[in-house]
Motif scaffolding. Structure first.
Motif, PDB file in Angstrom:
ATOM      1  N   SER A  18       0.853  -1.206  -0.019  1.00 40.14           N
ATOM      2  CA  SER A  18      -0.007   0.086   0.268  1.00 40.14           C
ATOM      3  C   SER A  18       0.927   1.175  -0.019  1.00 40.14           C
ATOM      4  CB  SER A  18      -0.997  -0.079   1.250  1.00 40.14           C
ATOM      5  OG  SER A  18      -1.845  -1.056   1.299  1.00 40.14           O
ATOM      6  N   ILE A  19       2.127   1.153   0.040  1.00 49.13           N
ATOM      7  CA  ILE A  19       3.024   2.396   0.025  1.00 49.13           C
ATOM      8  C   ILE A  19       2.724   3.118  -1.150  1.00 49.13           C
ATOM      9  CG2 ILE A  19       5.449   3.165  -0.211  1.00 49.13           C
ATOM     10  CD1 ILE A  19       6.212   0.782   1.696  1.00 49.13           C
ATOM     11  N   ARG A  72       7.934   7.351   2.606  1.00 50.37           N
ATOM     12  CA  ARG A  72       8.711   8.086   1.427  1.00 50.37           C
ATOM     13  C   ARG A  72      10.136   7.218   1.582  1.00 50.37           C
ATOM     14  NH1 ARG A  72       6.696  14.009   2.082  1.00 50.37           N
ATOM     15  NH2 ARG A  72       4.753  13.863   0.815  1.00 50.37           N
ATOM     16  N   ARG A  73      10.550   7.218   2.644  1.00 52.20           N
ATOM     17  CA  ARG A  73      11.991   6.511   2.908  1.00 52.20           C
ATOM     18  C   ARG A  73      12.200   5.095   2.281  1.00 52.20           C
ATOM     19  NH1 ARG A  73      13.174   7.378   8.332  1.00 52.20           N
ATOM     20  NH2 ARG A  73      12.030   9.483   8.365  1.00 52.20           N
ATOM     21  N   ILE A  74      11.108   4.496   2.800  1.00 53.17           N
ATOM     22  CA  ILE A  74      10.876   2.933   2.301  1.00 53.17           C
ATOM     23  C   ILE A  74      10.832   2.987   0.860  1.00 53.17           C
ATOM     24  CG2 ILE A  74       9.222   0.968   2.394  1.00 53.17           C
ATOM     25  CD1 ILE A  74       8.813   1.749   5.114  1.00 53.17           C
ATOM     26  N   GLU A  75      10.095   3.738   0.177  1.00 54.40           N
ATOM     27  CA  GLU A  75       9.729   3.814  -1.114  1.00 54.40           C
ATOM     28  C   GLU A  75      10.965   4.153  -2.101  1.00 54.40           C
ATOM     29  OE1 GLU A  75       6.795   5.573  -4.583  1.00 54.40           O
ATOM     30  OE2 GLU A  75       7.493   6.951  -3.195  1.00 54.40           O
ATOM     31  N   SER A  94      10.192  -1.672  -7.993  1.00 51.79           N
ATOM     32  CA  SER A  94      10.219  -3.083  -8.418  1.00 51.79           C
ATOM     33  C   SER A  94      10.478  -4.010  -6.893  1.00 51.79           C
ATOM     34  CB  SER A  94      11.371  -3.544  -9.285  1.00 51.79           C
ATOM     35  OG  SER A  94      12.694  -3.105  -8.802  1.00 51.79           O
ATOM     36  N   GLY A  95      11.206  -3.264  -6.127  1.00 51.07           N
ATOM     37  CA  GLY A  95      11.354  -3.925  -4.815  1.00 51.07           C
ATOM     38  C   GLY A  95       9.948  -4.175  -4.106  1.00 51.07           C
ATOM     39  N   VAL A  96       9.312  -2.939  -3.979  1.00 53.77           N
ATOM     40  CA  VAL A  96       7.872  -3.327  -3.440  1.00 53.77           C
ATOM     41  C   VAL A  96       6.847  -4.126  -4.007  1.00 53.77           C
ATOM     42  CG1 VAL A  96       5.674  -1.894  -3.027  1.00 53.77           C
ATOM     43  CG2 VAL A  96       7.651  -0.701  -2.540  1.00 53.77           C
TER      44      VAL A  96
END
Length: 192
Positions: free
Chosen positions: A24-25, A152-155, A161-163
């Motif tokens: 859901s990011i 935002r940092r996680i994205e 592609s990681g998500v």
């Protein structure tokens, strides 16, 4: 109290996969860009309250309308299965309108404590002790809070592609869980 680390771990992973906060990011980022600030603390606490309340009252609601937990668990297995298909194939079987504000309603419900999560809670209740599910809810609430706070940092770290990879991995896990829930509860229905 019957605290069982295996039950807590399994319930935590099931809820983590169903809530799919990492998947859901992009939605969270879009909401944050659209309306500015998201109240991470408030959204997390309200979602936890909804989940714990439904864990206790959901069963009474079912009894009121004459549905047993095993029947609901089988129906929940179907919902979880279709959620897994969405995650794995990257398609949308159900599309809700985009919320106009990032208030408690779109974040806490239905994004975090949505239909899949609530169904999963009652399905889990058919198999696990309530205290272990509550611990799993709390663990997921902390994780949801951390993700909301640092979305935002996680994205940036994971990239698109990681998500997507994480989403697909949890989709496969979720599909296996749906099959297990279906098999366990369908036997209970026929043996009753």
């Amino acid at each position: 109290m019957n605290f069982d680390i295996r039950e807590i771990t399994t319930a935590t992973m099931i809820l983590f996969a169903v809530i799919d906060i990492l998947g859901s990011i992009p939605i969270i980022i879009g909401l944050r860009n659209k309306v500015g600030h998201i109240q991470s603390e408030k959204a997390s606490v309200v979602a936890a309250i909804i989940m714990v309340a439904f864990l206790f009252v959901g069963d009474e609601i079912l009894n009121l309308i004459g549905i047993d937990v095993n029947s609901f668990a089988v129906a929940g297995a179907f919902i979880i299965f279709f959620l897994a298909i969405e995650m794995i194939l990257g398609i949308s079987l159900y599309h809700d309108d985009e919320p106009e504000s990032a208030s408690i309603v779109p974040i806490a419900f239905p994004l975090i404590a949505g239909a899949g999560t609530l169904t999963s809670l009652l399905s889990l209740r058919a198999e696990y002790d309530v205290e272990n599910i509550i611990v799993a809810i709390m663990i997921n609430t902390v994780f949801v809070y951390l993700v909301l706070k640092s979305s935002r940092r996680i994205e940036k770290v994971l990239g698109k592609s990681g998500v997507n990879i994480i989403r697909k991995i949890f989709g496969v896990i979720l599909m296996a869980i749906a099959v297990k829930l279906f098999a366990a509860n369908i036997n209970e229905l026929f043996n009753a």
